[in-house]
Design a protein around this motif. Sequence first.
Motif, PDB file in Angstrom:
ATOM      1  N   TYR A  98       1.510   4.231  13.653  1.00 40.36           N
ATOM      2  CA  TYR A  98       0.673   5.195  12.722  1.00 40.36           C
ATOM      3  C   TYR A  98      -0.516   5.532  12.830  1.00 40.36           C
ATOM      4  O   TYR A  98      -1.105   6.428  13.837  1.00 40.36           O
ATOM      5  CB  TYR A  98       0.773   4.920  11.336  1.00 40.36           C
ATOM      6  CG  TYR A  98       0.144   5.709  10.672  1.00 40.36           C
ATOM      7  CD1 TYR A  98       0.181   6.852  10.638  1.00 40.36           C
ATOM      8  CD2 TYR A  98      -1.287   5.541   9.293  1.00 40.36           C
ATOM      9  CE1 TYR A  98      -0.247   7.946   9.839  1.00 40.36           C
ATOM     10  CE2 TYR A  98      -1.368   6.109   8.888  1.00 40.36           C
ATOM     11  CZ  TYR A  98      -1.092   7.640   8.865  1.00 40.36           C
ATOM     12  OH  TYR A  98      -1.924   7.979   7.467  1.00 40.36           O
ATOM     13  N   ASP A  99      -0.809   4.263  13.227  1.00 37.77           N
ATOM     14  CA  ASP A  99      -2.962   4.248  13.263  1.00 37.77           C
ATOM     15  C   ASP A  99      -3.132   4.334  14.808  1.00 37.77           C
ATOM     16  O   ASP A  99      -3.871   5.457  14.880  1.00 37.77           O
ATOM     17  CB  ASP A  99      -3.593   3.290  12.550  1.00 37.77           C
ATOM     18  CG  ASP A  99      -3.585   2.872  11.505  1.00 37.77           C
ATOM     19  OD1 ASP A  99      -3.871   3.598  10.742  1.00 37.77           O
ATOM     20  OD2 ASP A  99      -3.949   1.793  10.737  1.00 37.77           O
TER      21      ASP A  99
ATOM     22  N   PHE B 211       0.705   3.533   2.133  1.00 38.81           N
ATOM     23  CA  PHE B 211       0.832   3.872   3.568  1.00 38.81           C
ATOM     24  C   PHE B 211       2.218   2.764   3.826  1.00 38.81           C
ATOM     25  O   PHE B 211       3.508   3.278   4.652  1.00 38.81           O
ATOM     26  CB  PHE B 211       0.334   3.219   4.539  1.00 38.81           C
ATOM     27  CG  PHE B 211      -1.321   4.035   4.818  1.00 38.81           C
ATOM     28  CD1 PHE B 211      -1.632   5.019   5.346  1.00 38.81           C
ATOM     29  CD2 PHE B 211      -2.189   3.791   3.520  1.00 38.81           C
ATOM     30  CE1 PHE B 211      -2.634   5.922   5.069  1.00 38.81           C
ATOM     31  CE2 PHE B 211      -3.586   4.080   3.862  1.00 38.81           C
ATOM     32  CZ  PHE B 211      -3.663   6.030   4.067  1.00 38.81           C
ATOM     33  N   ASP B 212       2.986   1.654   3.479  1.00 33.29           N
ATOM     34  CA  ASP B 212       3.215   0.932   3.401  1.00 33.29           C
ATOM     35  C   ASP B 212       4.862   1.692   3.360  1.00 33.29           C
ATOM     36  O   ASP B 212       6.038   1.782   3.895  1.00 33.29           O
ATOM     37  CB  ASP B 212       3.322  -0.649   2.541  1.00 33.29           C
ATOM     38  CG  ASP B 212       2.225  -1.530   3.762  1.00 33.29           C
ATOM     39  OD1 ASP B 212       2.287  -1.716   5.215  1.00 33.29           O
ATOM     40  OD2 ASP B 212       2.302  -2.066   3.321  1.00 33.29           O
TER      41      ASP B 212
ATOM     42  N   ASP C  33       6.249   0.392  12.636  1.00 38.80           N
ATOM     43  CA  ASP C  33       4.305  -0.311  11.355  1.00 38.80           C
ATOM     44  C   ASP C  33       3.071   0.490  11.021  1.00 38.80           C
ATOM     45  O   ASP C  33       3.408   1.221  11.844  1.00 38.80           O
ATOM     46  CB  ASP C  33       4.392  -1.902  11.658  1.00 38.80           C
ATOM     47  CG  ASP C  33       4.234  -1.967  12.742  1.00 38.80           C
ATOM     48  OD1 ASP C  33       3.138  -1.321  14.016  1.00 38.80           O
ATOM     49  OD2 ASP C  33       4.747  -2.958  13.310  1.00 38.80           O
ATOM     50  N   ARG C  34       2.838   0.202  10.417  1.00 40.47           N
ATOM     51  CA  ARG C  34       1.325   0.689  10.861  1.00 40.47           C
ATOM     52  C   ARG C  34       0.485   1.071  11.814  1.00 40.47           C
ATOM     53  O   ARG C  34      -0.318   2.047  11.790  1.00 40.47           O
ATOM     54  CB  ARG C  34       0.185   0.006   9.846  1.00 40.47           C
ATOM     55  CG  ARG C  34      -1.223   0.681   9.084  1.00 40.47           C
ATOM     56  CD  ARG C  34      -0.632   1.766   8.098  1.00 40.47           C
ATOM     57  NE  ARG C  34      -2.459   1.793   8.093  1.00 40.47           N
ATOM     58  CZ  ARG C  34      -3.417   1.859   7.402  1.00 40.47           C
ATOM     59  NH1 ARG C  34      -2.735   0.766   6.058  1.00 40.47           N
ATOM     60  NH2 ARG C  34      -4.331   2.800   6.700  1.00 40.47           N
ATOM     61  N   THR C  35       0.631   0.216  13.002  1.00 41.51           N
ATOM     62  CA  THR C  35       0.114   0.631  14.232  1.00 41.51           C
ATOM     63  C   THR C  35       0.496   1.561  15.324  1.00 41.51           C
ATOM     64  O   THR C  35      -0.201   1.676  15.153  1.00 41.51           O
ATOM     65  CB  THR C  35       0.462  -1.132  15.028  1.00 41.51           C
ATOM     66  OG1 THR C  35       1.848  -1.282  15.496  1.00 41.51           O
ATOM     67  CG2 THR C  35      -0.121  -2.303  14.474  1.00 41.51           C
TER      68      THR C  35
ATOM     69  N   SER D  77       0.753  -1.677   0.505  1.00 40.15           N
ATOM     70  CA  SER D  77       0.144  -0.040   0.074  1.00 40.15           C
ATOM     71  C   SER D  77       1.263   1.383   0.242  1.00 40.15           C
ATOM     72  O   SER D  77       1.735   1.039  -0.073  1.00 40.15           O
ATOM     73  CB  SER D  77      -1.300   0.223   1.596  1.00 40.15           C
ATOM     74  OG  SER D  77      -0.202   0.238   2.306  1.00 40.15           O
TER      75      SER D  77
ATOM     76  N   LEU E  36       6.030   4.880   4.979  1.00 38.36           N
ATOM     77  CA  LEU E  36       6.242   4.582   6.516  1.00 38.36           C
ATOM     78  C   LEU E  36       7.335   3.550   6.791  1.00 38.36           C
ATOM     79  O   LEU E  36       8.062   3.832   7.540  1.00 38.36           O
ATOM     80  CB  LEU E  36       5.095   3.216   7.527  1.00 38.36           C
ATOM     81  CG  LEU E  36       3.799   4.722   7.331  1.00 38.36           C
ATOM     82  CD1 LEU E  36       3.343   3.116   8.451  1.00 38.36           C
ATOM     83  CD2 LEU E  36       4.293   5.613   9.039  1.00 38.36           C
TER      84      LEU E  36
ATOM     85  N   ARG F 124      -4.290  10.944   6.298  1.00 40.50           N
ATOM     86  CA  ARG F 124      -4.793   9.367   5.942  1.00 40.50           C
ATOM     87  C   ARG F 124      -5.571   8.695   5.042  1.00 40.50           C
ATOM     88  O   ARG F 124      -6.261   8.471   4.275  1.00 40.50           O
ATOM     89  CB  ARG F 124      -5.195   8.747   7.112  1.00 40.50           C
ATOM     90  CG  ARG F 124      -5.295   7.374   7.803  1.00 40.50           C
ATOM     91  CD  ARG F 124      -5.505   6.667   9.114  1.00 40.50           C
ATOM     92  NE  ARG F 124      -6.422   7.584   9.747  1.00 40.50           N
ATOM     93  CZ  ARG F 124      -6.723   6.514  10.824  1.00 40.50           C
ATOM     94  NH1 ARG F 124      -5.850   5.450  11.775  1.00 40.50           N
ATOM     95  NH2 ARG F 124      -7.778   7.316  11.418  1.00 40.50           N
TER      96      ARG F 124
END
Length: 603
Positions: free
Chosen positions: A267-268, A253-254, A263-265, A251, A257, A467
């Motif tokens: 960020y979210d 996002f990947d 990792d995405r966690t 993605s 980042l 986002r």
Amino acid sequence: MVKSLPARSAVPVEETWDLSSLISSSPDFNQQLEDLEQQAEAINEKFQGTIIDTESITQVLTAYMRFMEKMVLLSTHANLTASTDQTNDEAQLQASKFGATAAKIGSQLSFITSELLALPTETLEQAMEESTEFRVFLKKLLRKKPYQLHPEAEKSLAAYSSTFSAPYGLYNTTKMSDIDFEDFEVNGQKYPLSYGSFEGDWEAETNTELRRAAFDAFSKKLKEYQQTTAKTYDMQLQTEKTTADLRGYDSIFDYLLFNQEVDRTLYDRQIDLITTELAPHMRKYAKLLQKVHGLDRMTFADLKISLDPSYEPEITVAESKQYIDDALSIMGPDYLEMVDRSYSERWIDFAQNKGKSTGAFCSSPYGDHPYILISWTGRMNEVFVLAHELGHAGHFYHAHQEQNIFNGRPSLYFIEAPSTMNEMLVANHLLKNSADPKFKRWVISSIVARTYYHNFVTHLLEAAYQRKVYERIDAGQSVNAGILNSIKRGVLEDFWGDTVEINDGAELTWMRQPHYYMGLYPYTYSAGLTISTQVSKRILKEGQPAVDEWLEVLKAGGTKNPVELAQMAGVDITSEQPLRDTIAYIGELIDELVNLTEEIEAD
């Protein structure tokens, strides 16, 4: 009263930075740029096709490192000269010329990464064992192996790098050169308006009629440029999406980042927790502002006003130094020497002039000292802004003394921790030195309005908006002004609820922020402030041992990832507890503001 801004040429030289240690003159710039091109050609001729073992790896990286040390100084000079006056054609052409040459150089030297990643992993791991200097560089390079393209594709992409960065340049040109704000009128009197005066003065103006009129006039002019700005932004987004797809990331996002090494966690979590759990505290703060100022209604245009404008002393540049010296003395003599030099050697550009970039930033070129841009209006809260930028300066000042150019810069996720740390140190120092309720309220409201509102609310709401934008782009869609306005308004309404009226023009706030051209940057402010809040509490409680650990973190530069750097400072960002603690702390500060206000009004 806000005055019209002077031309750059009319600004006193002592208010400007001295760039002479980067380069001395324009002809010299052109000569150095030509020399760089020749050196890149020489590296290409000498090393292309020769990177086969650990010895040749060390040789090519040594040559590349020395080359980059020269290039970064020239790059910094071009960018800093352009940032102080967007109306200066010579400076803009120089910056463009550097960008085009840098793209050509990048294409010539792209073989280094391609040939290194074409080697067996075992060879690179052996080189990491044999060379401590390039160990971190090679470790990070190995992470990129799954996303590396064919050498010819990498060469072509590098050649287009200046084109890929064009949207950011176009955004700045539109913002600082094309948009010409007319004076606005209130009760028959005209007042000057510009980007700098709006963000530096009118947003915080205590006269409600003037403040709201300035907001309306500012928004009306922005709206005239919304389609062009949206198209520019969409160009940036589509370029990022295409790159993510080409390289095989799951993605966008990947992809964005990846270099942050989180990792995405993480960020979210930063966005989700703050959006839901900080909102009630900030709504209470908005209601307090409305009550103290006796406002008929609380609008988006009123959120930047001071809780107690009568306690916002004027401060000169010279006076700011004493406050900062006193507050940061806990960091030790080496740190204070850097602060002193930043004033005496003109590392800081304080001037207000037409065409100057808005906001504040710190640029820290390897091999030279840091440079800070700020537009000094004389408000006391700018001590916090300057301390923030000196936090960036102190970070790289220490890191560059200990690390090479490849290892000096940490992940973007961590980059705002040292800067916001200094804001906390200033606040703690001021609180410690007065028991007067009015002064305490001013300091705490400065922490809430400047440090936390700016970093935890303004930038976080940018991140929540960003986002949603990237989710659209990841789904193969595009954006225009109407879509961006709708997303931004929705984010603001969700956060502020019915406490704050999101008046017309608030949805255009996305047009004001250059961070959207820097990947997933806005959320990192709250990430950094989460870390620095916890470390500043440790420093208050433990004193020197905590300071010493923090200085070691600064010196580590980019040799560790964000989780490891935070661990060095005693903070575990793999859990949500530091963030929850920080949100609770903001709530405590706002509760104290309410109590102090009641105490002051009761007297």
